[in-house]
Structures are given as C-alpha cells and as structure tokens.
Design a protein around this motif. Structure first.
Motif, PDB file in Angstrom:
ATOM      1  N   ASP A 154       0.803  -1.233   0.000  1.00  0.00           N
ATOM      2  CA  ASP A 154       0.000   0.000   0.000  1.00  0.00           C
ATOM      3  C   ASP A 154       0.831   1.277   0.000  1.00  0.00           C
ATOM      4  N   VAL A 155       2.071   1.205  -0.426  1.00  0.00           N
ATOM      5  CA  VAL A 155       2.898   2.404  -0.558  1.00  0.00           C
ATOM      6  C   VAL A 155       3.354   2.507  -2.011  1.00  0.00           C
ATOM      7  N   ASP A 156       2.787   3.459  -2.742  1.00  0.00           N
ATOM      8  CA  ASP A 156       3.176   3.611  -4.144  1.00  0.00           C
ATOM      9  C   ASP A 156       3.297   5.074  -4.562  1.00  0.00           C
ATOM     10  N   THR A 157       3.251   5.988  -3.559  1.00  0.00           N
ATOM     11  CA  THR A 157       3.440   7.410  -3.883  1.00  0.00           C
ATOM     12  C   THR A 157       4.412   8.067  -2.906  1.00  0.00           C
ATOM     13  N   ALA A 158       5.391   7.300  -2.420  1.00  0.00           N
ATOM     14  CA  ALA A 158       6.338   7.825  -1.434  1.00  0.00           C
ATOM     15  C   ALA A 158       7.266   8.854  -2.064  1.00  0.00           C
ATOM     16  N   VAL A 159       7.491   9.949  -1.354  1.00  0.00           N
ATOM     17  CA  VAL A 159       8.438  10.970  -1.809  1.00  0.00           C
ATOM     18  C   VAL A 159       9.569  11.166  -0.798  1.00  0.00           C
ATOM     19  N   ALA A 160       9.464  10.536   0.379  1.00  0.00           N
ATOM     20  CA  ALA A 160      10.520  10.605   1.387  1.00  0.00           C
ATOM     21  C   ALA A 160      10.437   9.355   2.244  1.00  0.00           C
ATOM     22  N   LEU A 161      11.601   8.914   2.733  1.00  0.00           N
ATOM     23  CA  LEU A 161      11.714   7.661   3.465  1.00  0.00           C
ATOM     24  C   LEU A 161      12.488   7.905   4.747  1.00  0.00           C
ATOM     25  N   ALA A 162      12.006   7.341   5.869  1.00  0.00           N
ATOM     26  CA  ALA A 162      12.677   7.513   7.159  1.00  0.00           C
ATOM     27  C   ALA A 162      13.154   6.176   7.685  1.00  0.00           C
ATOM     28  N   TRP A 163      14.351   6.188   8.280  1.00  0.00           N
ATOM     29  CA  TRP A 163      14.891   5.018   8.969  1.00  0.00           C
ATOM     30  C   TRP A 163      13.870   4.512   9.973  1.00  0.00           C
ATOM     31  N   GLY A 164      13.629   3.203   9.986  1.00  0.00           N
ATOM     32  CA  GLY A 164      12.709   2.639  10.960  1.00  0.00           C
ATOM     33  C   GLY A 164      11.326   2.339  10.417  1.00  0.00           C
ATOM     34  N   GLY A 165      11.027   2.719   9.169  1.00  0.00           N
ATOM     35  CA  GLY A 165       9.762   2.332   8.576  1.00  0.00           C
ATOM     36  C   GLY A 165       8.677   3.376   8.562  1.00  0.00           C
ATOM     37  N   CYS A 166       8.962   4.574   8.073  1.00  0.00           N
ATOM     38  CA  CYS A 166       7.943   5.603   7.853  1.00  0.00           C
ATOM     39  C   CYS A 166       8.208   6.267   6.504  1.00  0.00           C
ATOM     40  N   VAL A 167       7.155   6.665   5.824  1.00  0.00           N
ATOM     41  CA  VAL A 167       7.302   7.373   4.558  1.00  0.00           C
ATOM     42  C   VAL A 167       6.374   8.582   4.540  1.00  0.00           C
ATOM     43  N   ARG A 168       6.778   9.566   3.755  1.00  0.00           N
ATOM     44  CA  ARG A 168       5.898  10.689   3.442  1.00  0.00           C
ATOM     45  C   ARG A 168       5.407  10.490   2.019  1.00  0.00           C
ATOM     46  N   LEU A 169       4.094  10.559   1.847  1.00  0.00           N
ATOM     47  CA  LEU A 169       3.497  10.350   0.536  1.00  0.00           C
ATOM     48  C   LEU A 169       3.422  11.661  -0.234  1.00  0.00           C
ATOM     49  N   SER A 170       3.131  11.593  -1.502  1.00  0.00           N
ATOM     50  CA  SER A 170       3.027  12.795  -2.329  1.00  0.00           C
ATOM     51  C   SER A 170       1.896  13.698  -1.859  1.00  0.00           C
ATOM     52  N   SER A 171       0.958  13.145  -1.110  1.00  0.00           N
ATOM     53  CA  SER A 171      -0.141  13.921  -0.532  1.00  0.00           C
ATOM     54  C   SER A 171       0.265  14.606   0.763  1.00  0.00           C
ATOM     55  N   ASP A 172       1.554  14.481   1.164  1.00  0.00           N
ATOM     56  CA  ASP A 172       2.088  15.007   2.423  1.00  0.00           C
ATOM     57  C   ASP A 172       1.495  14.315   3.640  1.00  0.00           C
ATOM     58  N   GLU A 173       0.947  13.118   3.458  1.00  0.00           N
ATOM     59  CA  GLU A 173       0.513  12.270   4.564  1.00  0.00           C
ATOM     60  C   GLU A 173       1.655  11.335   4.950  1.00  0.00           C
ATOM     61  N   LEU A 174       1.562  10.763   6.149  1.00  0.00           N
ATOM     62  CA  LEU A 174       2.557   9.811   6.624  1.00  0.00           C
ATOM     63  C   LEU A 174       1.973   8.411   6.687  1.00  0.00           C
TER      64      LEU A 174
END
Length: 674
Positions: free
Chosen positions: A574-594
């Motif tokens: 369910d992650v296909d619009t990630a624009v940033a990735l954080a160590w430990g398993g978090c992403v920021r999506l293109s919608s600026d959601e986490l």
C-alpha cells in the motif's frame, strides 16, 4: 524457528548477568552485579535497578571511584558497575561477548554452559520456554510488570520491592498512609539514594519537592515588581530548602548544581537554563537560549512567529535529523538545536557526556552558526559547513568523529570538532560508531569502527579516527549510510554496498559480510532514489513512489504483510506514492501524509495506540501537511509546512522534546518552537 529480535536480545542479556559472576548460578539472595527482577532478589542493602543488583545513589559522590550514578526510567538512582560494558559494536566487547542493543551480551552455544537454569539455547540465543512473554507492562495482567527477561512477573514479593510509602500486598504494591513529621516531610526522610519516593514533597520517583523553591525571593518568573531581566536573575539561583552539612547531603534538581550554604541546600541553574515555571519537580526546566517564550530570561517572549536561537530571530526550521535517542533541527540561519539523550555529548551543547544526561527541550549546539546539513546518529552527530568541511560531536569511542585521534572508551566531544584530513565534502552520513562522507570528486571516505567491514576499506576489526578511502569508490554520485552497512551509486548507475550482511541487508543474495564494496544488481535498473536501513535490513525508495525492503522482518520491519526474513527486495504494501523515506519504517506520501509500519510498542507511529507491531502501514492521527519525516530507535518526528515540529513515541530520554519523559502515542509539539 524465528525468534523475535527483542526476545533474543533480552534473553542474551540474562546470560550476561551470569557471566559477571563466573560459573555461579546462585539464584537468591543475589550479590552486586547479578541479574534481578525485584529488589528482594538482591542482598540488602542492594536494590534492583536496570535489571542488576546495585547500590543506590543520589549523585556520583555516592558511588565508588570509576563508577557513575545512573537513573532508571522511573528516575531512581543506582551506581553503574565497572564490570558493565556499553558498546557500539562487537569489537568493544571482550570475548565471547557480542554487542546487541548497545550492551555486551553472551551468545549461547550450549544451554548447560551458557544459559540460565530452565532456558534453552535456540538459534544462538537463550530462550526461556516458560512464563508469559511481554514487551511492555501493558501486555501483562493487572498487578504484574514486564521484567527485563520479557516475562510477566509479580510487581513485588516483599515490602522492599515497593517505593517508600507503599507495602507489598498479594503481589502488588499498595499505598500506606504516610506518617508526616512537623516539617511536612516523610517521617523516615529521603531514602538512601537522595530521591524521595513518597510523602508530600515530590511524588514517587521524583526529586524532593524542596529542591526548587517556587516562592520566597527566588521566584520562577517575572512578578509584578520585576522586569524581564529580573526574572532571569530570579530563576538562576534556587533555594533547595533541605538541611545539610556538606554538598553531598543535597540532591541537585535537573539542569542545576547544588551546594550547602549555611546549613541549607542551594541550587544554581546551569548555563542557559532557568526555573521559569516555579515547579519543584522539574528543576531548571527552561533553556533560555531556545525557548521563544523565555528568550534570554523568564517571561521574555519573542514576537509572534519568531524563534529563539540565542536571541529572537525570524529563522525557520530547514531540516530535521532524527537519531536513535536524540534529534536535531537545522535552522535557516545555520544554527542547530538538539534534544534527547546527551549521555555521549550528542546534543553538542557542552554540557553532556555523563551517564544518564538527557534534555527533553531543545538546546543550542555550541559554536555552530553556519551548518548547511546535519546528521544525528544517536550517539554522535555531524554537520557540513559552507566551505565543504565537516564537524562532528558526541562519543568518540572508536574514532567516529574523525578528529585524527584513536578515541577510546568514555572519550566524548561535547561541542563540534573539525573532521581532519578531508575537505570538499558534499554528503555525510553516520553509522553505528562510524561515519562516511562523499566528496564532489566521487571519492567516498569512512572513519570509526571497522567491525563487519562497515568502513569498506578491507578491515573487519579495530578502528581509525582518520578518514580512509572506501576501496574502489572514486566516482560515486550518491551515498547512503545505515547502522552497520552502506551503499553508494556510481556515475554509471551501478550500486555498490559494503558492511554487515548477516541478514541479507545488502541484497547481494548472500549472508556474507563485505569489508569492501560489492556490486548489487538487485538495486539496479529499478530507479533507486534513496536508501535507509537499520541493523538488520535495508529499504529503498524508487522513482515511481514504491518502497522496497530486504532483511530481518521478525517484527514486521519490512511492512510486506508477512512475518519472517525477506530474502530479496520486496515492495512495502500500500505504498506507491512515497516521496521521502525515514529510517525505521515511515514514509511521506506525495499527498504530504505519513504512513508507518513495524514495531509500535512505544507509540512511535503516532496512531493513538501502542499496538505492535503493525504488519502493514498505518496513518498517524492529527498530522497534516508533512514536509519531512525522520525516525529513531522508537520515536518519530515530522516537520510540517507551517514550520512546526512534532514527535511521537519513546520519550524516556526526552526524545520528543516536549519537556516531559512520558511516551506519547500521538504527535506532540517540540516545546519552545514557533
């Protein structure tokens, strides 16, 4: 059989307790240094603190020379034993110990020889098949606690297992009516550690309520008759109230020194700290160099929207750097503020470097006014400057600061120190006890601990405090450092990786450590734009918005929806619009959601729960407009488009910067920021 990593680590820690007392398997009563669950496990007057039988302490004066006074998560002090070894890698541990979760522990080969009675040796770890497994107290039944061996146990077996003011009744600590003397203190007075556990003057585990006097002539803020400058003076010297003969009779509040003056304990706030709220329990809680409501002194607020960075300024947060138990913010004017653990000087304020030091509010990195980028590794941090040089601060136990010295146990730099022998740096990254940098020419250099081949120079042991070229990498255009392994992309598009590979984190199809770079075709041709990782795995963000993961997945660290090691790079669900990735398993999506996944036992996903682990990504609550996200060991921070910085998760080191030490399952603002 796949054993959860947390259980493996805790079980190995059990074996360490046995190692400290040789071949003895005596269970009770236990002596200094042996493993324990409750104070009743230990010979009086020893108490159980941080899983060991120890002497209580209020300050280092109460401990033997060479030992330190540390505090447990409840704020109770005990002497750290000389036999205890903290580490950042296997090379720092005496054989046969290995470094796991910053502690030297024993890996087992034979249950009879290596494991405690009743435990089995499974997959090189001592595992107790009995008892209810747990990760936190919430996993246990009422009146039980989650012990250091991850088993649910009774809260108490005897009165000495309970705090002052409580007794053991039916396996649980029950409050008893306190007997108060004429002065309002507990009849028995403060306990041996100098930390009052009951009565009316501080609460369980807190500092004596008399330590900081909110009234009298030394109030915590500006009163009607004083100016803001008066407030700064008022907040600097605080009446501790307690009687004393020598300074050792006094317990200093947080961020304060204490002395015995005329038979009374008097505390003085250190450096830029002040007691602005007048509350006794949190000592000198305000840093007047960074708190916009108390900038330069209590009550001296900055104009709306301004920040406080040694004075009011219109600067804004330009970058977050989140490490293991510490975090930093780089500001648009080149200043850097940090908060969290400061036991290794990793906050760079010149005040850290002692066991147990922590700051739950931002502090200024000393003397750094022109940072262009900052990285925080947890126990050390580095920053780039406009002239393409670098400075680092924090622990230098393995030469990871690159100052040209060999470093060593206990060696820390509490303020930024120049990296020697290398310039023209365009990218820098921290690893566990090591650092790497990329120059504009494409050369990659590393320094620090060489265990697992993490420096990429062919060595697998020892350390170096001098930047050393990574073998064969002279044309890199991107560098990604993880905990004990790294990867670089060459101008040809090839991706080469080196370091620890025991869990296939390099994705080269083997479990062989690589002390020199090896080409990894699995990462090529799929549009890798960024990589992050932890001790046992790696993740890559692709140009098309997907995130791939490989390596250990015992706690759903990979977010692929299944349990067990991931052998080849596999998409996070369910992650296909990630624009940033954080160590430990978090992403920021293109919608600026986490979206976050994996372990959440400390609330680090900010979804309002401590449910753990999350096998697929979940959305934090109350977070909109994210422009940057970073993750540490068990906490997560995010920068919003409004300029605010919010954090969630573990907070026992002040990791969240909200002024408390309480874990948070939802995102809370870092205090003092606009």
């Amino acid at each position: 059989m796949e054993i959860p990593r947390a259980l493996r680590i805790a079980a190995r820690s059990m074996a360490l307790g046995l190692l400290l007392i040789g071949s003895s398997c005596v269970e009770a009563p236990r002596s200094l240094g042996t493993q324990c669950d409750l104070a009743s496990d230990c010979q009086a007057p020893l108490v159980c603190r941080l899983g060991r039988c120890r002497r209580e302490c209020g300050t280092v004066r109460d401990c033997a020379i060479g030992t330190q006074c540390v505090t447990d998560p409840d704020g109770l002090g005990a002497c750290q034993l000389e036999a205890e070894t903290r580490c950042t890698g296997d090379g720092e541990c005496p054989a046969p110990l290995v470094c796991r979760e910053s502690q030297c522990v024993n890996e087992c080969e034979d249950a009879t020889r290596d494991c405690p009675p009743g435990a089995q040796c499974l997959e090189s770890a001592c595992v107790d098949p009995d008892g209810t497994l747990c990760r936190t107290d919430r996993d246990c039944a009422a009146d039980q606690l989650c012990a250091p061996d991850l088993r649910c146990r009774d809260e108490c077996r005897a009165d000495r297992d309970c705090r002052d003011g409580a007794s053991c009744v039916g396996g649980a600590c029950r409050p008893i009516a306190p007997a108060l003397d004429a002065g309002g203190q507990d009849a028995a007075g403060p306990d041996a550690s100098g930390v009052d556990g009951g009565g009316t003057d501080g609460g369980a585990g807190g500092t004596d309520g008399g330590a900081v006097d909110a009234g009298g002539t030394t109030d915590g803020g500006a009163d009607a008759a004083s100016t803001p400058m008066d407030a700064a003076v008022d907040a600097a010297t605080v009446d501790a109230g307690a009687e004393c003969s020598v300074a050792g009779d006094c317990t200093a509040p947080r961020n304060a020194t204490v002395d015995c003056v005329g038979g009374s304990c008097v505390s003085t706030c250190v450096a830029a700290f002040a007691d602005c709220n007048g509350l006794p329990d949190d000592g000198c809680e305000t840093n007047t160099e960074t708190h916009r409501d108390h900038c330069g002194g209590c009550g001296m607020a900055c104009p709306a929207g301004d920040a406080c960075l040694g004075g009011c300024t219109s600067a804004t947060v330009a970058q977050l750097a989140v490490g293991g138990t510490a975090s930093c913010a780089r500001w648009s004017n080149g200043r850097v503020t940090c908060w969290g653990s400061n036991s290794s000087g990793q906050l760079g304020d010149g005040l850290g470097g002692t066991s147990g030091a922590k700051q739950p509010v931002p502090v200024l990195v000393s003397g750094l006014t022109d940072a262009t980028h900052v990285v925080q590794g947890g126990s050390h941090a580095c920053a780039l400057r406009p002239d393409a040089t670098a400075v680092c601060w924090g622990t230098n136990s393995r030469g990871q600061l690159g100052d040209g010295t060999a470093g060593g146990t206990g060696v820390v730099r509490t303020t930024p120190t120049p990296v020697v022998g290398v310039a023209d740096i365009v990218e820098i990254g921290t690893l566990g006890a090591a650092t790497c940098a990329r120059q504009s020419t494409g050369q990659v250099l590393c320094w620090g601990m060489q265990t697992d081949g993490r420096l990429g120079n062919g060595a697998t042991s020892g350390s170096t405090g001098t930047p050393t070229p990574v073998t064969g990498l002279s044309d890199a255009d991107a560098l990604w450092t993880m905990n004990d392994h790294s990867c670089a992309r060459r101008t040809s598009g090839e991706i080469w990786c080196w370091g620890d590979n025991q869990n296939r984190e390099l994705a080269d199809g083997t479990t062989t450590d690589r002390p020199t770079p090896v080409r990894v075709t699995a990462w090529e041709g799929i549009g890798v734009e960024a990589m992050e990782g932890w001790t046992l795995g790696s993740m890559a963000r692709l140009a098309d918005g997907r995130v791939l993961c490989v390596g250990f997945n015992g706690n759903h660290e990979c977010g692929v929806g299944t349990f067990g090691s991931v052998l080849t790079p596999t998409p996070v669900v369910d992650v296909d619009t990630a624009v940033a990735l954080a160590w430990g398993g978090c992403v920021r999506l293109s919608s600026d959601e986490l979206r976050c996944w994996g372990p959440n036992d400390r609330g680090n996903h900010g979804d309002g729960t401590f449910d753990s682990p999350h096998d697929v990504p979940v959305a934090p609550v109350g977070v909109t407009g994210a422009v940057e996200v970073g993750a540490g060991l068990s906490h997560t921070c995010v920068r919003l488009s409004t300029g605010r910085v919010l954090c969630a998760g573990a907070n026992n080191n002040g990791d969240l910067g909200d002024g408390t030490f309480e874990d948070r399952a939802t995102f809370v603002p870092v205090v003092g920021l606009p």
